[in-house]
Scaffold this active site. Structure first.
Site, mmCIF file in Angstrom:
data_model
loop_
_atom_site.group_PDB
_atom_site.id
_atom_site.type_symbol
_atom_site.label_atom_id
_atom_site.label_comp_id
_atom_site.label_asym_id
_atom_site.label_seq_id
_atom_site.Cartn_x
_atom_site.Cartn_y
_atom_site.Cartn_z
ATOM 1 N N HIS A 76 0.838 -1.204 0.000
ATOM 2 C CA HIS A 76 0.000 0.000 0.000
ATOM 3 C C HIS A 76 0.867 1.246 0.000
ATOM 4 C CE1 HIS A 76 -4.304 -1.262 1.233
ATOM 5 N NE2 HIS A 76 -3.742 -2.206 0.487
ATOM 6 N N TYR A 205 -9.222 6.300 7.145
ATOM 7 C CA TYR A 205 -9.335 6.742 8.538
ATOM 8 C C TYR A 205 -10.297 7.928 8.562
ATOM 9 C CZ TYR A 205 -5.128 4.066 9.809
ATOM 10 O OH TYR A 205 -4.217 3.056 10.046
ATOM 11 N N PRO A 297 -4.352 1.059 18.597
ATOM 12 C CA PRO A 297 -4.094 0.529 17.251
ATOM 13 C C PRO A 297 -4.214 1.556 16.124
ATOM 14 C CG PRO A 297 -6.233 -0.186 18.047
ATOM 15 C CD PRO A 297 -5.571 0.513 19.180
ATOM 16 N N TYR A 389 4.010 6.761 9.990
ATOM 17 C CA TYR A 389 3.134 5.630 9.652
ATOM 18 C C TYR A 389 3.924 4.519 8.966
ATOM 19 C CZ TYR A 389 -1.259 3.284 8.430
ATOM 20 O OH TYR A 389 -2.298 2.379 8.340
HETATM 21 C C1 PHB Z 1 -6.106 -3.653 10.552
HETATM 22 O O1 PHB Z 1 -6.148 -3.898 9.312
HETATM 23 O O2 PHB Z 1 -6.439 -4.488 11.420
HETATM 24 C C2 PHB Z 1 -5.647 -2.295 11.021
HETATM 25 C C3 PHB Z 1 -5.127 -1.398 10.076
HETATM 26 C C4 PHB Z 1 -4.696 -0.135 10.489
HETATM 27 C C5 PHB Z 1 -4.805 0.221 11.825
HETATM 28 C C6 PHB Z 1 -5.318 -0.686 12.772
HETATM 29 C C7 PHB Z 1 -5.750 -1.948 12.370
HETATM 30 O O3 PHB Z 1 -4.400 1.475 12.219
#
Ligand code: PHB
Ligand code: APR
Length: 396
Positions: A76, A205, A297, A389
């Protein structure tokens, strides 16, 4: 098979940290034993993270554990932020000089590492919960564990706690010798797996006054999505239709966009917390991964921090094994904590910028929207997000 009574490195926990460390130690010719409290099926099915930084992918490739990742993993080059009816893409390679991330489920990484350990590595004992670790400040540690109904001991030169936030190894460090720095959040995530093609080719997001939402994926046929929910939410109070409707309300940046709906095959609520235990070493006991630190997360850092800890630690053990020098081992904690705190801050930043806390003031909401507008209009602000990131270099 009678479990061994002694090893060079005892690894407690067969999550990504413990399994990757065991693999790297094996490749350096260092004996280790992995003790895991749960059974193999449980460990392999546990739904967790899905984003791998390039440095994690590189380590898995060096460890010979990336063949399926290279076949099935999804590279990605960006993510999309949605807020106040706007959509803004963060272009990772353009902002970081070529870095990207990979979407590949932690479950698949764990399955491949377990298969490798059982085929080529040292002993990996499932259903072998560690009760305690003694002798941390002596030259011979002892791990006390249960296996097949019997109390057993394993003596070792070093113990590495890869046993997660609820593990026991950290308690081998006397309270006077450790400090814990923590922060809670007034919300959790409701996460789902759905048999539905991802609604977008990159992660989304979304900031919304209804609450945060994240659209991720596991494959071209499986979506992974999250909704901010109040702490203590019972997943049973969120029937499928309610989940899809709320995701659409929060993710929909404008009228022409729709989620792909489908059967939800997994539903769970995960709490948010930030936590760091310092230092990461006490005598013969070391901590790595979630046993040492927890991040919310939102920044997709948990798995990658675990991988970077054990990459640094494996190099340190290799130096000791090959030269007798403890220089890298002595520097392990400081080296990892610098990267840990950077990831803690980034995860905190992404979480507090994108989530709407219960009773949040209009002033705080406008601060969030101003920050998101800054990221959407300033290359420097966008680059700061992209660099964090995609991941900073692993330590020496
Ligand atoms: C996920 O795909 O589980 C995932 C992706 C990005 C995040 C948190 C979880 O910031
Ligand atoms: N004895 C043996 N094993 C234990 C014990 C114990 N007393 N306590 C916990 N464990 C095991 C757990 O069953 C689990 O399999 O330790 C393992 C810890 O694995 P994780 O919690 O996955 O932690 P880590 O390997 O550091 O990986 C971090 O996992 O939790 C996610 O979001 C996190 O993606 C990040 C990654």
């Amino acid at each position: 098979m009678t479990p061994p009574r002694h090893t060079q490195v005892a690894v407690v926990g067969a999550g990504p940290a413990g399994l990757l460390l065991a693999r790297l130690l094996h490749l350096s010719g260092i004996d280790c034993v992995v003790l895991e409290s749960r059974d193999r099926t449980y460990v392999e099915q546990r739904q967790r993270a899905g984003i791998l930084e390039q440095s994690t992918v590189d380590t898995l490739r060096r460890a010979g554990a990336a063949s399926r990742l290279d076949r099935e993993g999804l590279p990605h080059d960006g993510i999309e932020l949605r807020f106040a009816g706007r959509r803004h893409r963060i272009d990772f390679p353009a902002l970081t000089g070529g870095r990207r991330v990979w979407v590949h489920a932690q479950t698949e990484v764990v399955k491949d590492l377990i298969a490798l350990q059982l085929k080529e590595g040292g002993p990996l004992l499932f259903e072998a919960p560690v009760r305690s670790v003694t002798g941390a400040d002596t030259d011979r540690c002892t791990v006390h564990y249960t296996h097949e109904g019997r109390e057993r001991t394993l003596t070792c030169d070093y113990v590495v706690g890869c046993d997660g936030y609820h593990g026991v190894v950290r308690h081998a460090v006397p309270e006077h010798a450790r400090s814990v720095h923590e922060r809670g959040y007034p919300y959790s995530w409701l996460g789902i797996l759905a048999q539905a093609p991802p609604c977008y080719d990159e992660l989304i997001y979304a900031h919304s006054e209804r609450g945060f939402a994240l659209a991720s994926m596991r494959s071209p046929a499986v979506s992974r999505l999250y909704l901010q929910v109040p702490n203590g939410t019972d997943p049973a109070t969120w029937p499928d239709e309610r989940i899809w409707d709320e995701l659409e309300a929060r993710l929909g940046a404008d009228g022409d966009w729709r989620l792909n709906r489908g059967p939800i095959t997994q539903k769970s609520v995960l709490p948010m917390r930030s936590s760091v235990t310092e230092p990461l070493r006490y005598g013969r006991v070391l901590l790595a991964g979630d046993a040492a630190h927890i991040v919310p997360p939102t920044g997709a850092k948990g798995l990658n921090l675990a991988a970077s800890d054990v990459t640094v630690l494996a190099r340190a053990f290799a130096q000791l094994h090959e030269t007798g020098s403890t220089e890298l081992l002595d520097g392990y904690s400081d080296t990892c904590l610098r990267r840990v705190w950077r990831a803690e801050h980034f995860s905190y930043f992404m979480t507090t910028t994108l989530h709407t806390a219960p009773g949040q003031s209009s002033f705080d909401t406008r601060l969030q929207l101003s920050q998101l507008d800054r990221i959407a209009t300033s290359r420097h602000a966008a680059a700061e997000l992209a660099e964090n990131y995609t991941g900073l270099p692993t330590g020496p």
